[in-house]
Design an enzyme around this catalytic site. Sequence first.
Site, PDB file in Angstrom:
ATOM      1  N   ASP A 114       0.844  -1.203   0.000  1.00 29.12           N
ATOM      2  CA  ASP A 114       0.000   0.000   0.000  1.00 29.12           C
ATOM      3  C   ASP A 114       0.875   1.247   0.000  1.00 29.12           C
ATOM      4  O   ASP A 114       1.532   1.552   0.982  1.00 29.12           O
ATOM      5  CB  ASP A 114      -0.884   0.006   1.256  1.00 29.12           C
ATOM      6  CG  ASP A 114      -1.797   1.228   1.288  1.00 29.12           C
ATOM      7  OD1 ASP A 114      -2.910   1.148   0.733  1.00 29.12           O
ATOM      8  OD2 ASP A 114      -1.395   2.278   1.838  1.00 29.12           O
TER       9      ASP A 114
ATOM     10  N   TYR B  66       3.213   9.797  -0.630  1.00 30.19           N
ATOM     11  CA  TYR B  66       4.275   9.202   0.198  1.00 30.19           C
ATOM     12  C   TYR B  66       5.653   9.424  -0.440  1.00 30.19           C
ATOM     13  O   TYR B  66       6.674   9.216   0.198  1.00 30.19           O
ATOM     14  CB  TYR B  66       4.060   7.691   0.409  1.00 30.19           C
ATOM     15  CG  TYR B  66       2.776   7.302   1.096  1.00 30.19           C
ATOM     16  CD1 TYR B  66       1.946   8.250   1.688  1.00 30.19           C
ATOM     17  CD2 TYR B  66       2.374   5.970   1.166  1.00 30.19           C
ATOM     18  CE1 TYR B  66       0.758   7.879   2.305  1.00 30.19           C
ATOM     19  CE2 TYR B  66       1.198   5.599   1.791  1.00 30.19           C
ATOM     20  CZ  TYR B  66       0.389   6.558   2.344  1.00 30.19           C
ATOM     21  OH  TYR B  66      -0.784   6.176   2.954  1.00 30.19           O
TER      22      TYR B  66
END
Length: 276
Positions: A49, A54
Amino acid sequence: MAAHLQDQTKLSNGVGMPWLGLGVWQAKDGEEVVNSVKWALQSGYRSIDTAAVYDNEEGVGQGIKESGVSREEIFLTSKVWNSDQGYESTLQAFETSLKKLDTDYLDLYLIHWAVKDKYKETWRALETLYKEGKVRAIGVCNFQTHHLDDLMADCEIKPMVNQVELHPKLSQKELREYCRENNIQIEAWSPLGQGKLLQLPLLNEMADKYGKTAAQVILRWDLQNGIVTIPKSVHQDRIVQNADVFDFSLTDEEMAAIEGLNEDDRIGPDPDHFDF
Ligand SMILES: NC(=O)c1ccc[n+]([C@@H]2O[C@H](COP(=O)([O-])OP(=O)(O)OC[C@H]3O[C@@H](n4cnc5c(N)ncnc54)[C@H](OP(=O)(O)O)[C@@H]3O)[C@@H](O)[C@H]2O)c1
């Protein structure tokens, strides 16, 4: 009930999604995330994930390659960030994620937060990507029941997954029930409360009983509740430990006792009041 690390839940469109995966928020791009992904896949994980925000999609892609596990065996999730929401910009953001991950499809693409006045247009882009076969399943994150009501009143394809903050201090009972009734798979982010729940005495008593750790007790609680879970770690021993949760069972009393820890206490932002 999952009996093995590679067991899957069947999403509403029939696609299989592993019950347990590796989260990589705050795993640094480069060696740190490459190694985490590689260790996870080599120890049997089949789900990763990540998210555009990110800033580690390139490393995730590299970790997948270095693992030696074939892409088709892996369930890969990414998410469209808030500033990219809207129809055209989401389509573009998706292509950027594919490029960085060095893959030609995703298994799951999620709306990261319910940005007011934008998430419906964003959803239409996800429906387009799904219909074009570029993503095997689509869903949302951080949607409350009223967001889901609003979206489902006005969409062609229902979300298959809702990924939300969920752990023993925020057990999300009402949302879990709503998602179960609507055939939306619930997925827990920060399942370990970002590591902050691991000192809780009740969890440690149960852990001692089974020769396990508090982290493993929480992850087992997720699985027995039918919750997909994605603990994050950048340490090989913890990555392995977090997946070693298929050889013990919590009793009904223990499941209820963990539920009893709920305080509706969020660590992350409130999905109805965020400013990013
Ligand atoms: N959709 C969203 O809005 C959203 C928001 C937040 C998170 N997420 C996703 O959910 C994933 C998991 O959530 P999270 O990263 O916030 O937190 P988490 O998985 O609850 O906890 C991770 C923290 O716990 C530590 N840890 C992991 N396993 C451990 C163990 N066995 N023993 C002791 N400490 C352990 C990790 O440290 P080390 O890494 O140093 O081992 C890290 O500090 C994220 O990585 C991300 O993929 C999604």
